[in-house]
Design a protein around this motif. Structure first.
Motif, PDB file in Angstrom:
ATOM      1  N   ASP A 362       0.867  -1.169   0.000  1.00  0.00           N
ATOM      2  CA  ASP A 362       0.000   0.000   0.000  1.00  0.00           C
ATOM      3  C   ASP A 362       0.907   1.224   0.000  1.00  0.00           C
ATOM      4  N   ALA A 363       1.038   1.876  -1.136  1.00  0.00           N
ATOM      5  CA  ALA A 363       1.971   2.996  -1.277  1.00  0.00           C
ATOM      6  C   ALA A 363       1.376   4.317  -0.819  1.00  0.00           C
ATOM      7  N   SER A 364       0.170   4.287  -0.255  1.00  0.00           N
ATOM      8  CA  SER A 364      -0.393   5.536   0.259  1.00  0.00           C
ATOM      9  C   SER A 364       0.280   5.961   1.558  1.00  0.00           C
ATOM     10  N   ALA A 365       1.023   5.035   2.172  1.00  0.00           N
ATOM     11  CA  ALA A 365       1.753   5.380   3.388  1.00  0.00           C
ATOM     12  C   ALA A 365       2.803   6.438   3.068  1.00  0.00           C
ATOM     13  N   GLU A 366       2.965   7.399   3.976  1.00  0.00           N
ATOM     14  CA  GLU A 366       3.944   8.456   3.765  1.00  0.00           C
ATOM     15  C   GLU A 366       5.344   7.858   3.661  1.00  0.00           C
ATOM     16  N   ALA A 367       6.153   8.377   2.725  1.00  0.00           N
ATOM     17  CA  ALA A 367       7.533   7.939   2.511  1.00  0.00           C
ATOM     18  C   ALA A 367       7.612   6.498   2.037  1.00  0.00           C
ATOM     19  N   SER A 368       6.670   6.082   1.210  1.00  0.00           N
ATOM     20  CA  SER A 368       6.686   4.709   0.694  1.00  0.00           C
ATOM     21  C   SER A 368       7.920   4.475  -0.165  1.00  0.00           C
ATOM     22  N   ALA A 369       8.510   3.281   0.012  1.00  0.00           N
ATOM     23  CA  ALA A 369       9.740   2.951  -0.705  1.00  0.00           C
ATOM     24  C   ALA A 369       9.497   2.076  -1.923  1.00  0.00           C
ATOM     25  N   LEU A 370       8.265   1.606  -2.103  1.00  0.00           N
ATOM     26  CA  LEU A 370       7.945   0.717  -3.218  1.00  0.00           C
ATOM     27  C   LEU A 370       6.643   1.162  -3.856  1.00  0.00           C
ATOM     28  N   PRO A 371       6.468   0.892  -5.150  1.00  0.00           N
ATOM     29  CA  PRO A 371       5.234   1.294  -5.834  1.00  0.00           C
ATOM     30  C   PRO A 371       4.019   0.541  -5.317  1.00  0.00           C
ATOM     31  N   ASP A 372       2.876   1.173  -5.447  1.00  0.00           N
ATOM     32  CA  ASP A 372       1.621   0.573  -5.019  1.00  0.00           C
ATOM     33  C   ASP A 372       1.384  -0.752  -5.737  1.00  0.00           C
ATOM     34  N   GLY A 373       0.949  -1.743  -4.983  1.00  0.00           N
ATOM     35  CA  GLY A 373       0.626  -3.037  -5.567  1.00  0.00           C
ATOM     36  C   GLY A 373       1.790  -3.988  -5.706  1.00  0.00           C
ATOM     37  N   THR A 374       3.014  -3.566  -5.383  1.00  0.00           N
ATOM     38  CA  THR A 374       4.166  -4.474  -5.433  1.00  0.00           C
ATOM     39  C   THR A 374       3.915  -5.663  -4.512  1.00  0.00           C
ATOM     40  N   THR A 375       4.079  -6.869  -5.031  1.00  0.00           N
ATOM     41  CA  THR A 375       3.866  -8.073  -4.230  1.00  0.00           C
ATOM     42  C   THR A 375       5.092  -8.363  -3.374  1.00  0.00           C
ATOM     43  N   VAL A 376       4.865  -8.567  -2.089  1.00  0.00           N
ATOM     44  CA  VAL A 376       5.929  -8.880  -1.141  1.00  0.00           C
ATOM     45  C   VAL A 376       5.681 -10.281  -0.589  1.00  0.00           C
ATOM     46  N   THR A 377       6.707 -11.120  -0.643  1.00  0.00           N
ATOM     47  CA  THR A 377       6.608 -12.482  -0.127  1.00  0.00           C
ATOM     48  C   THR A 377       7.681 -12.716   0.912  1.00  0.00           C
ATOM     49  N   VAL A 378       7.292 -13.326   2.038  1.00  0.00           N
ATOM     50  CA  VAL A 378       8.212 -13.694   3.107  1.00  0.00           C
ATOM     51  C   VAL A 378       8.345 -15.212   3.104  1.00  0.00           C
ATOM     52  N   GLU A 379       9.572 -15.695   2.847  1.00  0.00           N
ATOM     53  CA  GLU A 379       9.818 -17.130   2.754  1.00  0.00           C
ATOM     54  C   GLU A 379      10.856 -17.525   3.804  1.00  0.00           C
ATOM     55  N   PRO A 380      10.542 -18.419   4.750  1.00  0.00           N
ATOM     56  CA  PRO A 380      11.523 -18.827   5.755  1.00  0.00           C
ATOM     57  C   PRO A 380      12.649 -19.649   5.136  1.00  0.00           C
ATOM     58  N   VAL A 381      13.885 -19.381   5.607  1.00  0.00           N
ATOM     59  CA  VAL A 381      15.047 -20.130   5.128  1.00  0.00           C
ATOM     60  C   VAL A 381      16.183 -19.977   6.129  1.00  0.00           C
ATOM     61  N   ASP A 382      16.749 -21.096   6.582  1.00  0.00           N
ATOM     62  CA  ASP A 382      17.977 -21.112   7.397  1.00  0.00           C
ATOM     63  C   ASP A 382      17.932 -20.146   8.580  1.00  0.00           C
ATOM     64  N   GLY A 383      16.872 -20.174   9.355  1.00  0.00           N
ATOM     65  CA  GLY A 383      16.797 -19.315  10.524  1.00  0.00           C
ATOM     66  C   GLY A 383      16.546 -17.858  10.206  1.00  0.00           C
ATOM     67  N   GLY A 384      16.153 -17.577   9.008  1.00  0.00           N
ATOM     68  CA  GLY A 384      15.825 -16.223   8.593  1.00  0.00           C
ATOM     69  C   GLY A 384      14.810 -16.273   7.475  1.00  0.00           C
ATOM     70  N   TRP A 385      14.927 -15.350   6.542  1.00  0.00           N
ATOM     71  CA  TRP A 385      13.942 -15.270   5.480  1.00  0.00           C
ATOM     72  C   TRP A 385      14.580 -14.792   4.180  1.00  0.00           C
ATOM     73  N   HIS A 386      13.929 -15.160   3.094  1.00  0.00           N
ATOM     74  CA  HIS A 386      14.093 -14.467   1.827  1.00  0.00           C
ATOM     75  C   HIS A 386      12.880 -13.558   1.665  1.00  0.00           C
ATOM     76  N   LEU A 387      13.139 -12.310   1.375  1.00  0.00           N
ATOM     77  CA  LEU A 387      12.081 -11.335   1.139  1.00  0.00           C
ATOM     78  C   LEU A 387      12.049 -11.032  -0.348  1.00  0.00           C
TER      79      LEU A 387
END
Length: 476
Positions: A362-387
């Motif tokens: 949601d890019a309506s947030a002030e100071a957004s760093a990514l365009p609206d609608g960009t899909t973000v996925t959080v994938e667990p790996v080795d005690g952390g994540w791939h974003l």
């Protein structure tokens, strides 16, 4: 990550005549007033007396200097002048004739290298945005088209475009790009092999901003200036230029957009600010190289907030009174332990290693760093994540530790955690003052990604991950 090689010898605060308690008081002040500092280095009598980095920032990391870059452009101009290729009285229109707009008035035709260096062209405010709006592909021509309300030489206005024009002049008369000239004449002789530059879309450097150096390289630059341009047994910068560039040439006024700061009213040299004590190079969000010849002192700071109200005044109030009044060896040990523990907090929460999630920005947030609608996925790996940010950008994030990745050439250091149904991660664009906080609501399928401080060039995080960053400030 570049290898780190010491440029300056080390000592202890006590041996350098610096009070560890005074440095501790300075850290207390900055912390109490929520000034975000990334690194600090105190050099006295040519030795590093104290140094610290707030993890994940580290000694070997170059850091974007923003307008502290201007002081290096000044040195490049001084080298060209010493070589007989340029003079303070040379006119812009004579050196760069193909950039002169039709119908340029007499004042624009009279502007010289001196006026650019001292920012006394007659503009009463920063002309950069208007210059690029008038001439999107030719900053020099756009700068000359912006009206000059005051006579040249009579008024100082902090004007990024003047240094951009100066950079093009230096490159024209030397036949060298600014990075190549400074590498050959300054950086490499000093042992600095990691200078990085952000660039315009044409490939040229800004000149007024964009240089990345380590904290120690900034401190070493200050030490060269302190010694009249000498490094070791070599005169790298003509002494006459150091004296001229770091002397007051024009009075300065209070910037109405900033809170009052007495050091903003002490005058301007040739791309250096005068201070109540000594002089300084200064960049946005708290990049500082403070030189105090009377105390044989250099202080280098990188930061990510807006410490204008606190610095360099806190140095005068807290550090200077502690000079030549060193404490005990135990005081030095306590300070060293504190400096070694400096860190940003890691996100708190669980790893939840079996959980993944997907959401849209949601890019309506002030100071957004990514365009609206960009899909973000959080994938667990080795005690952390791939974003995954969008279809092709993948970053590593740790749980309880910082992890680094460079998917597009420029490093990002990140850590995250689950807090109930919300995933939170901090993404440090580690060679800059800026970081992004990612907050993903797994239940709602919505995420926001916001800058701690919005970069001056572009708010699009994806561009900041490219090396070199090639852009220019957005023009409304």
């Amino acid at each position: 990550m570049s290898s780190h090689r010491a440029l300056l010898p080390r000592s202890t605060p006590a041996a350098s005549g610096v009070s560890s308690r005074a440095i501790g008081a300075l850290l207390d002040r900055l912390e109490a007033r929520s000034v975000e500092v990334h690194s600090i280095m105190v050099v006295r009598h040519g030795h590093v007396a104290a140094e610290g980095w707030w993890a994940p920032y580290a000694a070997e990391r170059p850091h974007l200097l923003y307008s502290l870059t201007k002081s290096f452009t000044s040195v490049a101009a001084g080298l060209a002048i010493a070589d007989g290729l340029l003079s303070l009285g040379d006119r812009v229109v004579d050196v760069l004739p193909e950039h002169v707009p039709a119908g340029l008035g007499e004042q624009g035709r009279r502007l010289t290298v001196h006026h650019l260096l001292s920012m006394t062209t007659g503009h009463t405010r920063d002309s950069l945005a208007e210059a690029w709006e008038l001439e999107p592909d030719d900053l020099v021509k756009g700068f000359l088209r912006v009206p000059f309300p005051e006579p040249e030489g009579s008024w100082h206005a902090y004007d990024n475009a003047t240094t951009g024009v100066l950079a093009r002049i230096v490159e024209r008369v030397t036949g060298r790009g600014l990075p190549e000239l400074l590498d050959e004449r300054l950086f490499h002789p000093m042992g600095i092999d990691h200078a990085e530059w952000d660039r315009l879309s044409s490939g040229a450097v800004f000149g007024f901003h964009g240089l990345h150096l380590t904290t120690e390289a900034v401190a070493a630059f200050g030490q060269v200036l302190l010694h009249g341009g000498v490094w070791g047994d070599r005169q790298l910068i003509p002494r006459a230029w150091v004296d001229l560039a770091t002397s007051r040439h024009i009075a300065t006024q209070q910037d109405p957009e900033l809170l009052p700061n007495p050091d903003g009213l002490t005058g301007y040299g040739y791309q250096f600010w005068m201070s109540r004590h000594g002089y300084r190079g200064e960049g946005a969000y708290g990049q500082l190289c403070v030189v105090v010849p009377a105390h044989d002192l250099v202080v280098a700071v990188t930061a990510g907030g807006d410490p204008h109200q606190e610095m360099p005044g806190a140095l005068w109030e807290l550090l200077l009174p502690g000079l030549d009044d060193p404490g005990s060896a135990r005081d030095d040990e306590v300070l060293a332990e504190r400096l070694g523990r400096l860190s940003f907090p890691l996100p708190r929460g669980s790893a939840d290693p079996s959980r993944s999630a997907t959401a849209d920005i949601d890019a309506s947030a002030e100071a957004s760093a990514l365009p609206d609608g960009t899909t973000v996925t959080v994938e667990p790996v080795d005690g952390g994540w791939h974003l995954r940010l969008g279809p092709s950008l993948k970053l590593a994030a740790g749980h309880g530790d910082w992890r680094e990745s460079s998917p597009l050439g420029r490093p990002v250091v990140a850590a995250g955690a689950w807090q109930g149904d919300t995933f939170i991660a901090d993404l440090f664009v580690i060679t800059s003052p800026h970081r992004v906080r990612l907050v993903l609501d797994a239940g709602a399928g919505v995420a926001i990604a916001t800058w701690s401080t919005v970069p001056m060039t572009t708010s699009d995080l994806r561009l900041h991950l490219r090396s070199p960053l090639m852009t220019r400030p957005d023009v409304a």
